[in-house]
Write an enzyme that holds these catalytic residues in place. Structure first.
Site, PDB file in Angstrom:
ATOM      1  N   THR A   1      33.265 -64.710 -16.479  1.00 53.56           N
ATOM      2  CA  THR A   1      33.661 -66.122 -16.473  1.00 53.56           C
ATOM      3  C   THR A   1      35.063 -66.206 -15.898  1.00 53.56           C
ATOM      4  O   THR A   1      35.749 -65.191 -15.779  1.00 53.56           O
ATOM      5  CB  THR A   1      33.623 -66.717 -17.893  1.00 53.56           C
ATOM      6  OG1 THR A   1      34.005 -68.089 -17.818  1.00 53.56           O
ATOM      7  CG2 THR A   1      34.579 -65.998 -18.824  1.00 53.56           C
TER       8      THR A   1
ATOM      9  N   MET B   1      37.344 -57.352  -9.792  1.00 55.65           N
ATOM     10  CA  MET B   1      37.533 -58.378 -10.823  1.00 55.65           C
ATOM     11  C   MET B   1      37.927 -59.629 -10.046  1.00 55.65           C
ATOM     12  O   MET B   1      39.089 -59.790  -9.639  1.00 55.65           O
ATOM     13  CB  MET B   1      38.658 -57.980 -11.784  1.00 55.65           C
ATOM     14  CG  MET B   1      38.254 -56.872 -12.741  1.00 55.65           C
ATOM     15  SD  MET B   1      39.680 -56.061 -13.499  1.00 55.65           S
ATOM     16  CE  MET B   1      40.675 -57.429 -14.021  1.00 55.65           C
ATOM     17  N   THR B   2      36.950 -60.503  -9.811  1.00 56.70           N
ATOM     18  CA  THR B   2      37.226 -61.646  -8.919  1.00 56.70           C
ATOM     19  C   THR B   2      38.266 -62.589  -9.499  1.00 56.70           C
ATOM     20  O   THR B   2      38.988 -63.252  -8.757  1.00 56.70           O
ATOM     21  CB  THR B   2      35.933 -62.443  -8.648  1.00 56.70           C
ATOM     22  OG1 THR B   2      35.312 -62.697  -9.890  1.00 56.70           O
ATOM     23  CG2 THR B   2      34.997 -61.694  -7.754  1.00 56.70           C
ATOM     24  N   CYS B   3      38.353 -62.660 -10.839  1.00 51.69           N
ATOM     25  CA  CYS B   3      39.310 -63.605 -11.435  1.00 51.69           C
ATOM     26  C   CYS B   3      40.737 -63.224 -11.101  1.00 51.69           C
ATOM     27  O   CYS B   3      41.626 -64.059 -11.085  1.00 51.69           O
ATOM     28  CB  CYS B   3      39.155 -63.641 -12.942  1.00 51.69           C
ATOM     29  SG  CYS B   3      37.527 -64.205 -13.395  1.00 51.69           S
ATOM     30  N   ALA B   4      40.958 -61.922 -10.863  1.00 49.98           N
ATOM     31  CA  ALA B   4      42.315 -61.473 -10.574  1.00 49.98           C
ATOM     32  C   ALA B   4      42.449 -61.038  -9.112  1.00 49.98           C
ATOM     33  O   ALA B   4      43.477 -60.487  -8.732  1.00 49.98           O
ATOM     34  CB  ALA B   4      42.683 -60.312 -11.495  1.00 49.98           C
TER      35      ALA B   4
END
Length: 1568
Positions: A1208, A1533-1536
């Site tokens: 998410t 980790m696409t969110c970061a």
């Protein structure tokens, strides 16, 4: 020593469970832990020592990182009620402990006082340290500290045992920590000399370290005692032997002492200067910054003594300081320290001749030039604190430049020269170099829109430079810098100090180099400006009571070292500019009155005029240059042509005359002899040109305009001729098109002449204030204080309350009226109660639906006034009854009263709602009350009526600005404003705008062939520019002409196509292929004004720029009417302020990323609450529809999680918007034009998904108004999808997300509210567009021949389309590609022939770009408006809107990649796997790059600004694997934006694994 742990278990038993297991070391992160091993002497075992130092450093780091948080961790995990209970338990416990501790202290004191053996002392000291570790301030008293102090000091001198010394000093440290007041007792008992003695002896390293810790604590409270005891030298003496963390402690001690240096008395600190200068060369930035602070403070302390300043210079201080300031310095210091170092050089050069010489010999001017040259580029930086620091930096640089140019002899009329001046006279080459570096930079700074303070500083330096220079070099320098033009520009300022300074410069130049500059002063208008200062109206403008009082920037040194910024901020005083750059050290009269004499501007101007301008120059005819006279002739010819064209009708002859005149003007502009701004404006050519081009509609009042067909036709023809000239052959000298020459000429004139003020508020440091008016709510900025008073002549209204009310400064007058009207409307209020009861049932639901069912309209309330023009007459009757109609007023008014009552009840409800709802709901009263568009009250301030379109703050600014240049101080906020009100009477003028737009639109609403290509001209001239500009102001002409040129440039294809069609009609061209027009518009950035961009950037950095209502009016007006003047980045910032900061809401919280840069896309959502939403991958559009149904209206930041996936956050959310984008592009939805050639299934973007690939972009498919379904697709479903698409696009913009949509340019124009014409079809369907234009040309030819020869049959041959008769084309009246879309029915409209071809073209165009798509476009807009008003996008061009919405398409600048990628955890930029990865990315084609981006970030496109704007920054780290790295896959980790890359052995292996991971990793988010 082992006994340290013996007491722990007892203590633990007494503690609550959650406070256990924390060692005393964890509680005292600053203390030393290596107490076990005494080291006999520093020199005896160097290797052991080093090891010990490093071990110690590790200890220190872990303690300081891990120590503090553990204190609080127990509370983080518990619920609130448990937490409260625990706090009360702890308080009880602490009370019991305090009394217990008190007893234990007494025991320890008595034991330590006795003469016992060492081991007993050790036990007692250990216990003391334990107790001090855990006790609180309550446990200790002054008596206890007083008793402990002498004992600890005595034991610290006990050289028989290192452990006892160590523990005694540690106990002192703890004591100061727990009970800071104890430092008084320790000092009284000579603790500082004892500690210094231990430090200088340095027998044991751990003892020395503990001494440093103790001194650091003592120096916080007792800096003077430390200074007198020689602590500075003791601390610095052996600093090289300690680890970095301990060195920092040592320097903190020196900083603490230096902050409080006594102003008088001996100066033992001077001995430390050589060591400090040496420490500046160290690499640790924190250490270096502390050293810099000490040196800055020492310099300030000795600034009155030139001997001491000379002493400072001996140790290489200046060389070190200048090294830090040069842009290529390796050590980066924070901005305040950087500014402080410039301040240090100011002090040194002011008081020391040695420093003065050294700075010249070190080529200081080139370093300062570099700093100044970045000044006007600061709008490229997004981080606000950098920019503010940068402003202070320029202030400091100007002070230094002023010191480097001594003119004491000139100031005091003293015959002897100072030492500094003689140095410069003897070394003229140094001054020459200085001038060459500095003069152009200063001129650039002033020209880039500097504020008043900086402008005055620059002029002051230029003044001194010219005074000191004698060489011929200066003539060359001044000519190259175009000093005459510069001075003419500065003369437009109003402040007397600036004018006096400018007059002095002009006088100096004329005195020294009269022969060289007299002519250019006349040419550039300097003579004219000086002359104007002698006119009564101008001289009254610059009287001294109008001179600006400024809040001066606090010197950096002072700001750095003051205890809190609040204290210094509250002491800011408004002072006169006379004291801004004092030539000598500032005297005590800094706050004094202005030092200029009463008529100084007038008398100096008169002196210059009579002395240097000979009487014959005053003859107006002789004072004109040849160029000016020629331009005046051209201007007169244009005016004559204008008058002739109104009388006679020979258009062709006129056009050729116009072309001839303008051709000569353009030759002059691009010619060898330059034209000055003054000549261009004074000749009147711009006004004549605009009057001619607009057919005398320029500068008319709005009410006078009637858009007659002939009028528009004339305008159009003139623009065609002008376009033909401007886009003709490039200039032989410069190689530029004539239009580029003209734009650049206008831009430089605009920079010289415009005088839009940047108003910096210097608002008091205030967290929150409460605004009673209009919505009774808290604001995050100060409020204004106002009293509302009834006008003396007003009899029908009641009195408002007498009290002073706080008013939200950014509320509009409509909102203020909403608050005041119910209170003063005496007749209405008596009936409100009954009306409310009777009308509640029918009133509330309708209004409620507007507040709940939709989204609030956060647009400016006044924008609605034009929505309801047909209600105008009734409203006027309602709100302004004649006196004799009083009785009927009772029946007609309740509607109004009810509306107000409802507004009032909504306000009360708003108060009660939760915080999130408030932001959304509070707009509703606004939108409800403004339905009644006509104003009820007029407001006056000091007798002048306030404009309703302004906020209160802007209205007050407008009034002040008419008087003089202002910078706002606290007076603005403390003053009580008296606003008088009276009932609004006679509002006929209120709707002029609406009426006018209605009239002009009647022309363009008809689908006649005629209006399909006149949309540009019909709405170009009625628009208003920035209305606070007087129309006589030359800036108005320049901006207006730039606006016309920008429109012409945008529509150049239309204009030239139209011209070709006319030529074909008249038989000048016979080949339809000649319609292929290859014209390239001028790049949009040619229209950008860097000066205005910088000014708006400065304005938006101000503390009050929390909404667009907090800026001066010109910002809003120019952005609305001429957005092309501003850069894309600045427009993005303005757009966020206008659209996303609620009109009455709190300011957004800026989110800074680690790098100090902020991405505009991510920043907008900084302060919004987050909302998670569950999405099903197999039902993406359904999920999107549900999400938007629930959250489109709410100001929340949406985050996506997928069903049965753990991921998410940012990555999944960006991927969701990408997937939705692809869903909308699928074929068969009935939304987009599909033609066989452009539909491909299963290629390019996504495999086997049938995504539409349209080379020209997506454009809505036409639907006939009679069709409900087509090919199984219901039209109602299409409308729903367009509404959903509107919401998705709006939400993506609000949340800063990137969409992967490729709309056509024409669709973007529709989103921006622009009309499409026949010529736009070619942009999305080239074949159809071109064919229709060719048909159009045949229609025009037929019309032309019929007008010449009458109706005869000779036209048959000419009506062939590419050698085929129209009838033989067998076209019927259906839309090509859509056989069920019937264009027209009836006998005349079965098959297309030469007679009905005109109807066919007209109907085809209407179906394609007007009626066939209007319902879809309206649905899109209505969906979008639920998120925020779509009008806010109108400041962007189509290309900019695409960039804002879809990010960068192809911005893979590989030379920049390395700058914007972070390498970590085992990788650097030069690691072989990284080199391989960058090569692989470089080799990827466009599709693979998109896939790589989607894999790493979640979106296949980069945000606006490319990699630099990715937030967080793209990070690549080494992935450690248990097996061979070649067997592992990369993970992300696409969110970061975080790529974990194994160190593959071969580049080919990496490429294979990366491509595999990208392909297989799409479409799910799981733990890697």
């Amino acid at each position: 020593m082992e006994s340290r742990g013996q007491k722990r278990s007892e203590i633990d038993d007494e503690l609550p469970a959650d406070k256990r297991a924390c060692s005393s070391l964890e509680f005292r992160p600053s203390t030393s832990s290596s107490s076990q091993t005494p080291i006999n002497s520093v020199s005896s075992t160097p290797e052991r020592n080093d090891q010990n130092i490093h071990d110690h450093a590790d200890h220190m780091d872990t303690e300081s990182e891990g120590g503090e948080p553990e204190k609080d961790s127990a509370y983080d995990s518990c619920d609130e009620d448990e937490e409260d209970q625990r706090h009360s338990d702890l308080r009880d416990y602490q009370r019991r402990r305090a009394s217990g501790d008190h007893g234990r202290f007494q025991t320890i004191i008595s034991s330590l006082s006795e003469e016992v053996d060492l081991s007993q002392h050790l036990v007692m000291l250990t216990e003391l340290c334990e107790v001090l570790s855990f006790c609180t301030e309550d446990s200790l008293s002054g008596d206890t500290s007083n008793s402990l102090s002498p004992i600890l000091v005595k034991l610290s001198r006990d050289e028989t045992s290192a452990d006892i010394m160590l523990l005694a000093i540690r106990a002192m440290t703890y004591l100061c920590d727990v009970y800071p007041k104890s430092s008084v007792y320790l000092v009284r008992h000579d603790a500082v000399p004892a500690l210094c003695q231990r430090l200088l002896a340095i027998e044991y390293l751990d003892v020395a370290e503990q001494c440093l810790q103790a001194l650091e604590k003592l120096s916080r409270e007792q800096p003077l005692a430390c200074l007198q005891a020689g602590a500075i030298m003791a601390v610095l003496n052996y600093i090289d032997f300690f680890s970095t963390s301990i060195q920092r402690v040592a320097l903190s001690t020196v900083v603490n002492i230096c902050k409080k240096l006594p102003s008088e008395g001996p100066s033992p600190f001077m001995d430390a200067v050589p060591t400090l200068c040496n420490l500046l060369q160290y690499e640790d930035p924190q250490l270096v910054e502390n050293v810099a602070i000490c040196l800055i403070r020492i310099t300030e302390r000795v600034s009155q003594s030139s001997e001491m300043l000379d002493e400072l210079c001996k140790h290489g201080l200046i060389r070190q300081a200048t090294h830090f300031m040069s842009l290529n310095s390796r050590t980066t210091l924070s901005q305040p320290i950087h500014n402080g170092l410039i301040g240090l050089l100011v002090k040194l050069s002011s008081g020391s001749v040695v420093a003065f010489r050294t700075l010249y010999e070190l080529n200081m001017s080139s370093i300062l030039k570099d700093i100044l040259s970045t000044y006007d580029l600061s709008h490229g930086m997004s981080s606000t604190h950098v920019v503010d620091g940068h402003c202070y930096q320029v202030y400091e640089v100007l002070k230094l430049l002023n010191e480097l140019l001594p003119t004491s002899a000139r100031d005091q009329d003293a015959p002897q020269l100072s030492e500094k001046e003689s140095f410069l006279i003897n070394r003229p080459e140094l001054l020459e170099k200085f001038g060459r570096d500095i003069l152009p930079s200063l001129i650039q700074v002033v020209n880039s829109g500097a504020n008043l303070y900086i402008c005055y500083g620059c002029l002051s330096v230029i003044n001194k430079l010219i005074y000191l220079s004698t060489s011929d070099m200066l003539v060359e320098l001044l000519k190259n810098a175009n000093i005459s033009s510069f001075l003419a520009g500065v003369f437009t300022r109003k402040d007397p100090h600036v004018l006096v300074s400018t007059l002095q410069i002009a006088e100096l130049i004329l005195q020294k180099f009269s022969d060289n500059f007299l002519d250019s002063f006349i040419k550039e208008g300097v003579f004219f400006a000086i002359d104007a200062l002698l006119t009564p109206e101008k001289s009254s403008l610059v009287t001294l009571n109008k001179c600006s009082k400024l809040v001066f920037p606090v010197s950096s040194g002072t700001r750095l070292l003051s205890d809190s910024s609040q204290k210094s901020a509250s002491k800011e005083v408004l002072r006169c500019l006379c004291y801004a750059f004092p030539s000598s050290s500032p005297s005590g009269s800094e706050k004094g009155s202005c030092m200029l004499e009463k008529d100084s501007v007038y008398s100096l101007a008169k002196h210059v005029r009579t002395k240097y301008f000979a009487p014959e120059l005053c003859d107006p005819d002789k004072s004109l240059t040849d160029v000016l006279q020629k331009l005046r002739t051209f201007s007169a010819s244009l005016s004559d042509l204008m008058n002739m064209s109104l009388d006679t009708c020979a258009p062709n002859q006129h056009e050729e005359s116009f072309y001839g005149i303008m051709h000569q003007v353009m030759e002059k502009l691009g010619g060898r002899e330059p034209i000055s701004t003054f000549e261009l404006i004074e000749s009147g050519i711009l006004k004549s040109l605009m009057t001619y081009l607009s057919n005398d509609r320029y500068l008319r009042q709005k009410g006078d305009l009637v858009a007659a067909k002939g009028d528009i036709y004339a305008v159009e023809k003139r623009f065609e001729v002008f376009a033909r000239l401007l886009f003709s052959l490039p200039d032989p000298f410069s190689g530029d098109l004539p239009i580029v020459t003209l734009i650049r000429r206008l831009q430089s004139s605009l920079s010289t002449l415009e005088n839009f003020p940047v108003i910096l508020s210097h608002i008091p440091k205030q967290r929150n204030s409460y605004a009673t008016v209009p919505y009774e709510r808290y604001t995050a900025y100060p409020c204004m204080r106002a009293r509302f008073v009834r006008d003396k002549e007003e009899t029908t209204l009641g009195d408002c309350c007498e009290d002073v009310l706080t008013v939200d400064p950014f509320s509009s007058l409509d909102a203020i009226e909403g608050y005041v009207w119910p209170k003063v409307n005496a007749k209405g209020t008596s009936r409100i109660k009954s009306a409310t009861i009777e009308g509640q049932s029918e009133c509330t639901p309708s209004n409620a639906s507007s507040s709940q069912g939709g989204c609030p309209n956060t647009g400016e309330p006044e924008s609605m006034s034009a929505d309801l023009p047909e209600l105008k007459a009734d409203e006027v009757n309602l709100t302004q009854p004649e006196p004799e109609q009083e009785p009927s007023f009772g029946q007609t008014n309740p509607g109004t009263s009810l509306d107000e009552t409802y507004t009032d009840t909504v306000e009360k409800e708003v108060e009660a709602q939760s915080e999130e709802d408030t932001q959304m709901e509070e707009q509703c009263p606004l939108s409800c009350s403004s339905e009644d568009a006509s104003p009820k009250l007029l407001f006056y301030l000091e007798g002048k009526q306030l404009e309703r379109s302004l906020t209160l703050y802007q209205a007050i600014l407008q009034q002040q600005m008419k008087e003089h240049e202002i910078v706002i101080g606290s007076k603005l906020w403390s003053k009580v404003y008296t606003l008088t009100y009276r009932k609004a009477v006679g509002q006929e003028g209120a709707h002029n705008e609406g009426v006018d737009s209605a009239e002009s639109s009647t022309v363009s609403d008809k689908v006649g062939v005629y209006t399909l290509y006149t949309s540009l001209f019909s709405n170009m001239f009625p628009c208003e520019l920035a209305s606070d500009l007087e129309k006589s102001n030359p800036t108005y002409d320049i901006v207006y002409l730039l606006k016309s040129l920008e429109s012409m440039n945008k529509f150049i294809f239309h204009l030239l196509s139209r011209q070709r069609i006319c030529a074909f009609a008249e038989g000048k061209i016979n080949d339809l292929d000649a319609f292929q027009i290859a014209v390239t518009p001028v790049p949009q950035n040619e229209f950008l004004s860097s000066k205005l961009t910088e000014k708006l950037e400065q304005q938006m950095r101000d503390g009050l720029a929390v909404s667009v209502g907090g800026m001066p009016l010109w910002c809003n007006q120019l952005m609305a009417s001429c957005p092309f003047l501003f850069s894309f980045e600045v427009k993005c910032k303005y757009f966020r302020l206008a659209a996303f900061v609620p009109l009455l809401g709190q300011p957004p919280s800026p989110s800074h990323s680690d790098s100090g840069m902020t991405s505009d896309r991510r920043q907008s959502s900084g302060g919004l609450p987050r909302q998670k939403f569950l999405v099903f991958r197999n039902r993406i559009l359904d999920s999107a529809a549900q999400m938007m149904e629930l959250h489109a209206c709410q100001k929340v930041l949406l985050e996506v999680e997928y069903d049965e996936e753990v991921g998410t956050g940012l990555g999944p959310t960006l991927e969701f918007y990408t997937l939705v984008s692809h869903e909308f592009q699928k074929s068969g939805l009935g939304m987009w034009r599909e033609d066989g050639g452009s539909f491909t299934s299963g290629t390019s973007h996504a495999e086997d998904t049938g995504i539409l690939i349209s080379p020209c972009g997506l454009f809505p498919r036409p639907w006939s108004s009679t069709m409900d379904a087509s090919d199984g697709t219901q039209f109602s479903e299409v409308i729903k999808k367009f509404a959903l698409l509107g919401k998705i696009v709006g939400k993506a913009l609000q949340d800063g997300r990137v969409l992967d949509l490729h709309f056509s340019k024409a669709f973007y124009k529709l989103i921006l509210g622009q009309d499409l014409g026949l010529y736009d079809i070619q942009s999305f369907d080239p074949v159809l567009g071109r064919t229709l234009l060719e048909f159009k040309a045949l229609v025009e030819r037929k019309r032309f021949l019929e007008s010449v020869h009458g109706e005869n049959t000779t036209f048959e041959f000419d009506s062939c389309f590419r050698e085929t008769r129209i009838e033989d084309l067998c076209l019927d009246f259906t839309l090509p590609g859509y056989p069920d879309f019937v264009l027209a029915s009836g006998f005349d409209h079965k098959m297309v022939n030469s007679t009905n071809l005109e109807d066919y073209v007209s109907l085809m165009a209407d179906a394609t770009i007007n009626s066939g798509i209007s319902r879809q476009v309206e649905a899109f807009k209505s969906g979008f408006n639920q998120v925020f008003p779509i009008e806010h996008l109108q400041i962007f061009t189509e290309e900019e809107l695409e960039r804002l919405l879809c990010g960068e398409r192809d911005s893979w600048a590989f030379n920049e990649l390395l700058d914007h990628i972070k390498f970590d955890h085992g990788y650097t930029a030069s690691s072989p796997p990284i080199v391989n990865l960058l090569e692989i990315i470089h080799e990827f084609d466009q599709e693979k790059r998109r896939a790589f981006l989607q894999f790493v970030t979640g979106a296949p496109r980069l945000p606006p600004g490319g990699f630099a704007s990715l937030n967080p920054k793209l990070t690549i780290v080494r992935k450690h694997s248990s097996n061979s790295a070649d067997l592992d896959l990369p993970s992300v980790m696409t969110c970061a934006n975080y790529l974990k890359l194994p160190p593959y052995s071969l580049k080919e292996m990496m490429k294979e694994k990366l491509v595999y991971a990208i392909k297989e990793g799409q479409g799910s988010f799981h733990l890697s």
